[in-house]
Each structure stands twice: as C-alpha cells, then as structure tokens.
Design an enzyme around this catalytic site. Structure first.
Site, mmCIF file in Angstrom:
data_model
loop_
_atom_site.group_PDB
_atom_site.id
_atom_site.type_symbol
_atom_site.label_atom_id
_atom_site.label_comp_id
_atom_site.label_asym_id
_atom_site.label_seq_id
_atom_site.Cartn_x
_atom_site.Cartn_y
_atom_site.Cartn_z
ATOM 1 C CD1 TRP A 361 0.619 -0.698 3.129
ATOM 2 C CD2 TRP A 361 -0.316 1.305 3.406
ATOM 3 N NE1 TRP A 361 1.071 -0.194 4.327
ATOM 4 C CE2 TRP A 361 0.514 1.035 4.520
ATOM 5 C CE3 TRP A 361 -1.008 2.505 3.371
ATOM 6 C CZ2 TRP A 361 0.675 1.925 5.580
ATOM 7 C CZ3 TRP A 361 -0.860 3.398 4.440
ATOM 8 C CH2 TRP A 361 -0.027 3.105 5.518
ATOM 9 C CD GLU A 488 3.278 -3.480 9.079
ATOM 10 O OE1 GLU A 488 4.289 -4.076 9.479
ATOM 11 O OE2 GLU A 488 3.226 -2.870 8.004
#
Length: 781
Positions: A361, A488
């Site tokens: 991304w 994350e």
C-alpha cells in the site's frame, strides 16, 4: 549502519569521496539507477567486490512455496520473489595480468558521484597494482529515462606513469552468486540459479543471452553492443556460453593514453513471447540506442530531467542535509515509477531485493501523491497496473466470501504473496488506498478518460468489498470489524478509524463516479440501489471516540488497553517485532507506525484543529516508529498542530532514512515510501498542502524556525504552480496555464498569471510539546 557518513552534503549530487567496503552494500542501494523498468544497483563496474549484485526487470520474479506449520483455508500457496537477472554492468579490468580489484594493491583515490540533474553515476579512481602499475579509471553509467529498455556505460582506462598492458572484459552474466540472506525477516529470499539458458550469442562486438525462469515461466533477454576507442594496436574478441557472453578488449597504453569502451545494454522480458521474438526485441532496442549513440543518450537524459526538475524541485534554505535529501528522494521516486508502465512500483523500487521485491500500500499512499503533482503520467500507469490485476483481486475476494475485489497486501504480479494472514488477509485498507489514489489523480489532472476507462472500475470493485465486509448494527451504524490498519502492532481489530474513514471516502467516490459515468456503471452492473447502499454505509460508518479522553481511538477499544512498558524496554530492543511476540504487542497501547495520525492527514476534513492537536498529543507518546513509514506522517501532522521543531526533526528522519541508513537495512534497497515522505513532510507539512476531494488546492504554510525559506512547484490541471514560503508570508505564482483559485489558510486566492500573490502567514498556535516513548525521541536538528 553508516555511522561515519561518507557522502558530502551538496545540493544537487551525492558524492562518495572514499570507498568503505564495510558499507558497500548500502552505497550500492544509494547509487542505484533505474527507470521503473530496469534497475541497476550501484555495484562497482568490475563486479567485485560487491555487497549485493543486483540487476532487476520490473515484474520478473520466481515462485516458491509458502511454508505453513498448519494449513488454513484461504492461505496463499505460492510466494513471489524478485530475481537478479542477467547482469550487463560488468566491465572487468586487468592491468599487466593483475585483476583490478580494490581490495588489493593501493587505492590512491576513489570517488563516485550520483548527479541528480543529469541522471548519471560517475566514478573516478586511481589504483596501483601489486606489481606497481598505476591506472586511472573513469566511468559514467545511466539507465535511460527516454529509451525504456536501455542502459549504458562509458568506461575509460588511462595509463599513469608507465607503459601498461590493459585488458577489459565486458560481460553479460546470468545466475550470479548471491550472499545468503540474514535473519532479518524483511530481507529478501534468495533463489539460487533461477534462470535456465535458452540462447547465447557473441558476434563481433555484440552479445546476447536469453534465459527463462524455472517456475514462473518468464523469458528474459539481454543484449549488448560496444564502441571501442584506443591505440591502433587495440584488438577485440568475443565468446559466449550458457550463462556468460564476453567481449575482450586488449591494448597497450603508453603513459597518458586511454582505452575507452562504450557499452549499450538492452533488456526485455515476457511471459508469452517466443525466444526469437525476445531476441529480436532486444536487438531492436540496441539499434535504437545505437542510433542515438552515447552522447545522444546523455543529452536525452539531461533534457528529460530538466523538464522534471522545472516542475518538481523543492528548495529548502536553512538545512543543507534536508535540501540534498529531498532532491535525492525526488530523483529516486521518479526512477521508481517513470517507466514502470503498467507494472508495480515496489517498496524498494528497483534498488534491491528487500521485501522480496513486493509492492504494498506504500505505493498508493506515499509514492503516488508525489508523482501526482510532479510526474502524473506515471500515476496513471501504476493504477492501470492495479486494474490489470483485478481478476486476481476478485478471485481473492470470492475466496474470502466477499464481493468486489480484495487487493493483495504484498505482491509482484497481482496475487497475494503474504504468508502472514493478519496482514495478507485482514489489511483491507489497501483497497481504499488504491481508490484514494484514483480520486487524487483525477482531481489533480482532470483526466476524465482515465476515470472512465480505469478509475470507475477500480472504485466500483473496491466499494463493493466494503459494502460486503461491513455491516449495519441494530441502530443502523455501519461497522467494519476484524481488520488490520496501517499500524502493524495492532491486528484484526474492530472499526479501525483509518480504515473506516478511507472506506467512507471510497464508497462516496464510487457513488459519485458511477453517476458521472452511467455507461460504465451499466457495464459493471451497478444500479441505483447499489450506489444508494454505498452512500448509506458511508453516512453511517462508525468512528470510535473516547469521550472521557476527548480523543479518537485508533480502533474500537484501543484506549482501554494496557500501555506498553516503555520504561522497561531497553533501547536495543527496538524494533519491538524482533524482540517481543506479536501476541503481546497486539494487546497493548503501542503503535509501530502512524495510524490514527495518518488518518488525520488523509481524511483531514473529518477532524477540526483541536481534535488534531489532542489526538496527536495522545498518540505521540505511544508511537515507536519501528516502521520507515511513520516519521513523515508524524512530521505532517506535527506541523499542522504547531509543533514545528518536532516536524523538522521527523522530516530529517524520513529524509535521511537511507543516506544515513537509520534502520540498518539500506543494504537491501532504498525505502522509496520514506523518500517520498520527505516531499510529503515538506510540501504537505510545512507547505500545508491538502485537497478536499474537489479540484481545489489548499495551503496552510508554516515554517520551522531553522528554515528561512521553502519553495516548491506543482503540476495541477496542466498548470505549473510555484509556492514560496518565508517566515511570515507565502507567495503563490502561476507559472503556466489558465487562471487558478487556491486557498491560503482558508481564504481564496485567485491566480491569473499576471504576477505573484503574497499572503501573510498567521501566528502559529502555542501548545505543550508532546512526549515520545522513552529511547524513541527523534534527533533534534
């Protein structure tokens, strides 16, 4: 890590004034040349010593099985890894039978210069062999931005002080030996000898090798031609075998005489074309390059970059390192995407094999915004690549029981390549990031043909995923549960704010696009009921907010988690993912990279200034920046919140990520998104650039105290706009194109090209400085 920087700080080049073999691999990444189709790492011309040999063709990869301790439905079965293809950079040198190897003899001087204005890597060195012969070597290397398949080298040897017998061996080499990967999970998986030979040719001064990958079935062809200039007694001869084609040039040089080899190299690959067709393709590319000649390639490169810099340069007065770094960043971002042409823009570009050569991304959220305003044609091609992978994305969505398309977390050719399911399955925000890039590009260019032919389909299929992934609760509120946002260190959470806000924008943009293009909507089977359902979901999407704290939650319930024990975490335990289990990270308030903070930049219309300030102050002490994607986002929002010294520090961290090897993995390739983030930090941070979904540019500039001036140019709807920011005023000048209305700190400014518009900069609000986690303070400039 580059602890003693060997790069001189200069505004338009990166100059290495000595050769440090301990950081050779890092320098190979820094000095890499690319055009988005071909990537040549900055290996020494002679091939050895090297850190990581690297020649890449965008999209050329090998497949390998993904190992799982336990099988699970929907797990990707095959991984993709970029491979080192046939190396055309090598020109070996022997002086009086001694190999020119900088580890032996005496290196009198060695300098390499990456010229950002000319797009070339230049090298000069003087070396005395163990036997006492001295030569001076000069080389210039380029990867053409105008002839997509071509790279070239001019290599010159001069005898110094005494008569020397010189041999140059110009080679094409396939299946080079690669170093073993280390324990860092971010390092690429090395595949040994992935190329199977199909053809080797050496005729006169022309060489050619054709190979095919074993598993992915991709055919790679590389050819080279040479022009040799030297004393009359110079001779040449050529030979080839399955993995090496070689031209040998031999001469005897008197002191002051030179031997020069100009080498043109053509590259091509295909998953469908035959061996003869690939041979013909690279031969034709060589013919075109030969027609231009070495000097013609140099001139074309210069002209291409003159035009680019005229519309893209960023000037920073007050910090020489950042000035050099932002131009270095722009150059490498351009190289990553300029001629990618319906291929991915990988996280490392084509500068190294880190992350297995995958695109994430990062491309749509960090790289494409820069290219949208500086080289918009590259953006259209990158998004057409995404459109070309829609079949794989639709198949993945169906496998997951969803409608529309589920774009992969990481990939080379369009299928999911992540064996880590909380990202590979649950990081759905990549869908909205792609949609956001479509909307940004169309808003900045007015390219309605692209919107019709490419944009509508991408917007529709991504919107369909959100509508099937989310659900309305009993009160009509729309939730998107069980997803992984940008951070994350949080995974599989409900109502991630970034994801929900970006999904909301995606749904609304899709509904508006099908209204503008009813024929395309009909072709895709979109009716009024479906587009109304998108609008309803967008209007009802849940954005978690903690009323007691007065802050938005990164995801539902995040603020009730136990805070990470920052005081008990040693400085050598960062990055946390290499020292603590993800299970522990997922249950704590600790942020790897800007998530909610990023949402305040990408979806700024949802937050007022006080919310921005409170949210930033809350998340700053939790954010450890274990990702290279974080500092630039924090710089942008820190500047918006008035923390200008902090924004300056974060800008420098993003800017020097690779020039100073801050994460100690530049050896694997450059951090292209962090480089793009340097532009973002300066132009969107201190320049205050925003868009609000329409065709208007908004600026709220404020400078850090150390900066005396910031200037940048943008391309917008066929116009060139120049912005110059000082400590107390901003100047806007329309350089070309029809009149334009922009906004300066909320006030419209009409530009008609007759002259600059000057506006005062309001006083920066004074707020308490936010804290950072212990041991994670940015270096104050």
């Amino acid at each position: 890590m580059i602890t003693d920087r060997s790069y001189a700080v200069e505004p338009w080049c990166v100059r290495e004034t000595r050769l440090d073999l301990d950081v050779l691999a890092q320098s190979e990444s820094v000095f890499a040349l690319s055009n988005g189709h071909i990537g040549w790492r900055g290996n020494l011309d002679e091939g050895e010593p090297h850190g990581l040999p690297g020649t890449y063709l965008n999209g050329v990869h090998e497949l390998h099985p993904l190992p799982y301790a336990e099988a699970g439905y929907g797990y990707p079965e095959s991984g993709q890894t970029v491979i080192n293809v046939t190396n055309g950079k090598i020109l070996r040198l022997l002086v009086d039978d001694e190999p020119f190897d900088l580890r032996y003899g005496r290196l009198v001087s060695h300098e390499r210069v990456l010229d950002l204005r000319r797009g070339v890597l230049e090298r000069t060195c003087e070396w005395t062999s163990p036997a006492g012969s001295t030569v001076r070597v000069r080389s210039t290397r380029l990867v053409s931005l105008t002839q997509r398949a071509v790279a070239a080298i001019a290599y010159e040897v001069e005898a110094v002080g005494s008569r020397s017998r010189v041999v140059i061996q110009s080679e094409l080499v396939a299946n080079e030996s690669l170093p073993e990967p280390d324990a860092d999970p971010r390092a690429a998986r090395a595949l040994k000898s992935p190329l199977e030979p199909e053809e080797d040719v050496a005729v006169g001064q022309r060489l050619r090798l054709v190979h095919r990958t074993r598993r992915s079935g991709l055919r790679v062809a590389v050819a080279a031609d040479h022009t040799v200039t030297g004393p009359e007694r110079t001779t040449t001869g050529s030979e080839s075998n399955v993995d090496v084609a070689r031209l040998t040039v031999t001469s005897v040089l008197e002191p002051g005489e030179t031997l020069r080899v100009e080498k043109l190299v053509a590259h091509g690959w295909s998953g469908a074309r035959s061996r003869p067709a690939m041979s013909d393709q690279v031969e034709a590319a060589l013919a075109a390059a030969g027609h231009s000649g070495w000097q013609g390639l140099l001139d074309d490169q210069q002209a291409y970059l003159d035009d680019f810099w005229a519309g893209a340069d960023v000037e920073v007065d007050g910090d020489e390192e950042i000035q050099q770094a932002v131009r270095f960043a722009l150059f490498h971002v351009l190289q990553a995407g300029a001629r990618a042409e319906r291929r991915a823009i990988p996280a490392k570009g084509l500068t190294g094999s880190g992350y297995d050569g995958h695109a994430f991304w990062d491309t749509e959220t960090f790289v494409l915004p820069v290219l949208t305003y500086t080289a918009p044609g590259a953006v259209a091609e990158a998004l057409r690549w995404r459109q070309g992978t829609l079949d794989a994305a639709r198949e993945r969505a169906a496998q997951l029981g969803l409608s529309g398309a589920a774009f992969p977390w990481r990939t080379i050719e369009g299928s999911e390549g992540s064996a880590y399911w909380p990202a590979g399955t649950a990081a759905f925000h990549v869908n909205a990031d792609i949609a956001d890039a479509v909307v940004r590009y169309v808003a900045a260019t007015g390219d309605t043909a692209f919107e019709r032919d490419t944009g509508v389909e991408l917007l529709v299929e991504t919107a369909r995923l959100w509508r099937s992934l989310g659900h309305h609760d009993a009160h009509g509120v729309f939730h998107i549960d069980g997803v992984t946002g940008p951070d994350e260190y949080s995974a599989v959470a409900d109502d991630n704010t970034y994801t929900n806000l970006m999904a909301r924008a995606n749904l609304l943009s899709a509904a508006a696009a099908v209204e503008r293009h009813p024929e395309e909507a009909a072709r895709l089977g979109v009716d009024e009921e479906e587009s109304a359902a998108w609008r309803d979901a967008a209007a009802a999407v849940h954005i978690p907010y903690n009323e007691e704290l007065g802050v938005h939650e990164q995801h539902a319930g995040f603020t009730r988690y136990q805070r990470w024990d920052f005081d008990g975490t040693r400085p050598d335990q960062y990055p946390l993912l290499l020292h603590f289990p993800y299970f522990d990270l997922y249950r704590k308030q600790v942020v790897k990279q800007a998530d909610l903070v990023l949402a305040m930049y990408t979806c700024g219309d949802f937050f007022d200034e006080e919310q921005v300030a409170r949210n930033f102050a809350y998340y700053e002490p939790l954010t450890v920046r274990d990702s290279s994607l974080s500092a630039c986002c924090q710089a942008v929002v820190a500047a918006q919140a008035g923390h200008l010294r902090l924004a300056h520090a974060y800008t420098a961290e993003a800017a020097l990520m690779d020039l100073a090897d801050l994460e100690q993995n530049t050896r694997d390739g450059l951090h292209i998104a962090s480089l793009a983030g340097t532009w973002m930090a300066l132009v969107a941070g201190f320049g205050g650039l925003r868009r609000d979904g329409d065709q208007t540019l908004y600026f709220s500039p404020r400078l850090a105290e150390a900066f005396s001036r910031l200037a940048f140019s943008l391309q917008f709807h066929g116009r060139r706009l120049h912005v110059e920011v000082g400590p107390d005023k901003a100047t806007y000048t329309l350089l070309s194109g029809p009149p334009l209305t922009i906004h300066h700190h909320g006030t419209p400014v009409h530009l008609n090209g007759d002259g600059p518009a000057v506006r005062p900069i309001p006083t920066t609000p004074v707020r308490p400085e936010p804290e950072q986690p212990r041991h994670r303070h940015p270096h104050v400039r």
